[in-house]
Design a protein around this motif. Sequence first.
Motif, short mmCIF file in Angstrom:
data_model
loop_
_atom_site.label_atom_id
_atom_site.label_comp_id
_atom_site.label_asym_id
_atom_site.label_seq_id
_atom_site.Cartn_x
_atom_site.Cartn_y
_atom_site.Cartn_z
N PRO A 409 -32.88 -27.26 -100.90
CA PRO A 409 -31.68 -27.60 -101.68
C PRO A 409 -30.41 -27.62 -100.84
CG PRO A 409 -33.04 -26.01 -102.87
CD PRO A 409 -33.61 -26.11 -101.49
N ILE A 410 -30.26 -26.64 -99.94
CA ILE A 410 -29.02 -26.58 -99.18
C ILE A 410 -28.96 -27.65 -98.09
CG2 ILE A 410 -29.65 -24.92 -97.35
CD1 ILE A 410 -26.97 -23.49 -98.08
N ASP A 416 -24.48 -34.61 -97.70
CA ASP A 416 -23.26 -35.17 -98.28
C ASP A 416 -22.02 -34.53 -97.69
OD1 ASP A 416 -24.72 -36.87 -99.92
OD2 ASP A 416 -24.82 -35.40 -101.54
N ALA A 417 -22.08 -33.19 -97.48
CA ALA A 417 -20.89 -32.48 -96.97
C ALA A 417 -20.57 -32.89 -95.55
CB ALA A 417 -21.14 -30.98 -97.05
N ASP A 418 -21.60 -33.24 -94.76
CA ASP A 418 -21.39 -33.53 -93.34
C ASP A 418 -20.87 -34.94 -93.09
OD1 ASP A 418 -21.82 -32.22 -90.69
OD2 ASP A 418 -23.00 -34.03 -90.35
N ILE A 533 -24.71 -16.93 -96.03
CA ILE A 533 -25.38 -16.61 -94.76
C ILE A 533 -25.93 -17.87 -94.11
CG2 ILE A 533 -27.35 -15.40 -93.74
CD1 ILE A 533 -26.97 -13.25 -95.92
N THR A 534 -26.56 -18.72 -94.93
CA THR A 534 -27.13 -19.97 -94.40
C THR A 534 -26.03 -20.86 -93.84
OG1 THR A 534 -28.88 -19.83 -96.06
CG2 THR A 534 -28.63 -21.93 -94.91
N LEU A 535 -24.92 -20.96 -94.55
CA LEU A 535 -23.83 -21.81 -94.08
C LEU A 535 -23.17 -21.26 -92.82
CD1 LEU A 535 -22.27 -22.82 -97.51
CD2 LEU A 535 -23.66 -24.24 -95.99
#
Length: 576
Positions: A409-410, A416-418, A533-535
């Motif tokens: 999911p992330i 899209d965010a990148d 944490i992942t981000l």
Amino acid sequence: MTTADMDIVPVVLSGQALLSLRESGHNFPSAVGEVIDNSIEARANHIQIITEEAMVGRKKTLAQVSFIDDGEGMDDETLQHYLQLGFSKRFMSEKTIGKFGVGAKLASLSVGMRIDAWSRVEGSERIRHVFFDLEEGIEAEKRGDTVGIYPPDDEPLPAHLEVYFPEGSGTMVTWSKIDRVSDGHGRSTPDHVRNEMNKELARVFRGFLSGGIRITVDHTDLKPHDPTFLRKGTWADQVLTEELARTSGESRAEARHFHGQVFFNEEVKVQGTDHKIRVVIALAPPEILRFKGAGGDALAKRLRIPDNEGAISFMRLDREISYTPVAKLFPSGIQTKDRYIGFEVYFTPELDRMMGVRNVKRGAVPADELRRTLRAIAESVIPKARDEIDRVWGEVNRDDAVKSGEHAPITKALKDADRTMPKARVKQVPTPAQQEREYDNLAKDAGRNATEEEKAAYVQEIKDLPFVIETVDVPGDDLFQLTHLKDQTIIRLNQRHVFYQEMYEPLQLLSKEGGTGTGPNVSATARRAIEAITLLLVAYAKAESMHETPVDQYKELRKWWGSFTEQYLTKIKDVL
């Protein structure tokens, strides 16, 4: 000068000494165990424990505990001496459970101020009775009277307990004037105390329970609790059978045995001596291992798995006398996964001194020779058991990965965010062949290569993502590994690293199941923590990609970061 010319004082003030001996180191389950020992030595096949409650003010407490067995009983002489501190027909014997003549007496005093005993031998019609009341003994001592135990009398059994006394020979012991009862966590409510007692007795006497001796607490038979999961008909078998019925939607499932895996079961010689012990090391079955991170959930707690972490069970004549970690025994220290490993040491009373056995049968402090022997076995066997745990968990992870990636999911959201963020400047670009090999390796690490079709589908799924994150098994100290492929960065999060095991994975489990938290936002908070944490890892990977030669520039930095993180997490815990 003769003794007749001297003013003699007693070597012991009985009342005061007995008050001091109440601090014998017993907790309630261990005190109860001493009475059961006597029943077993008396050849009892059925031992009943009856607890009674009372209200003290507004608080419910245990008021009386009675033990009834169908053993051989005691004649008048033995019965009178039964309550005498130091008396034992088996004094210093190396063939019996008890040998010091203090166990049951100290046990009763550690719980209450009065003990009564009724007993009948085979062929007799009379049930005889003796008692000792510490409060009365202290008062007698103040008056200058002798503190002692009167000869047996014919006081009848309490009417409400008479039905439990066996028709033939047997004994009943009752503790009353109870004022010092709590469980292992300091809680004194009857339910907590009984639960702790049942749990401890089921483990301490598991050998006898499995062999057919019955121990009944308030009309319910105890099931043996076996940390090695090798015995049949245990508490774990019952819990897992019930869980199987629940998850299958059936009203009940057929009883079965969930067998542990034996890694060591041998008689060995203690280094530097002619003495022998037997050591058993076994691993919990897959139904208990389940998946990584499940060792502290509700089912694991019902199975008593957390209690087993690093614990060594010392078994003296098949009766457990100690269940606790031994310092510096497990290789590389005790790990969370060790809660699935059962470790038993069997010995006979002739080794009591080497084992550091105490007169209350609580605790063992192995001598150096024994410690070295056990350490050598542990260093050889424990890593193999740990590897098997990793193998089982790895298969579960791969099976889960086929259904849905842990980070899918992330990674899709990051695409899209990148889109509007700065683009990578990496010049160390792999060739098409190298990139294909990298995808092959990643598909293998992620468990997505069972067939060529599955691998192709996986590659198609990830090839256009700016970041691919997979949890994999990475040897070494790295918290994560990065592979830069021009416009894409692969992040391999190391499931071996202590950060993943103690932080990331528990949070992930909490985010899915709500864990044991009681707040309404526990799951949501855990999910956001996982995202954060992942981000953080992704942001670091993104920052690396802005350098033309990130591997040369940051490889050592990553290594030290992972190493220092592990060291700090190992040394610092629960300070906030």
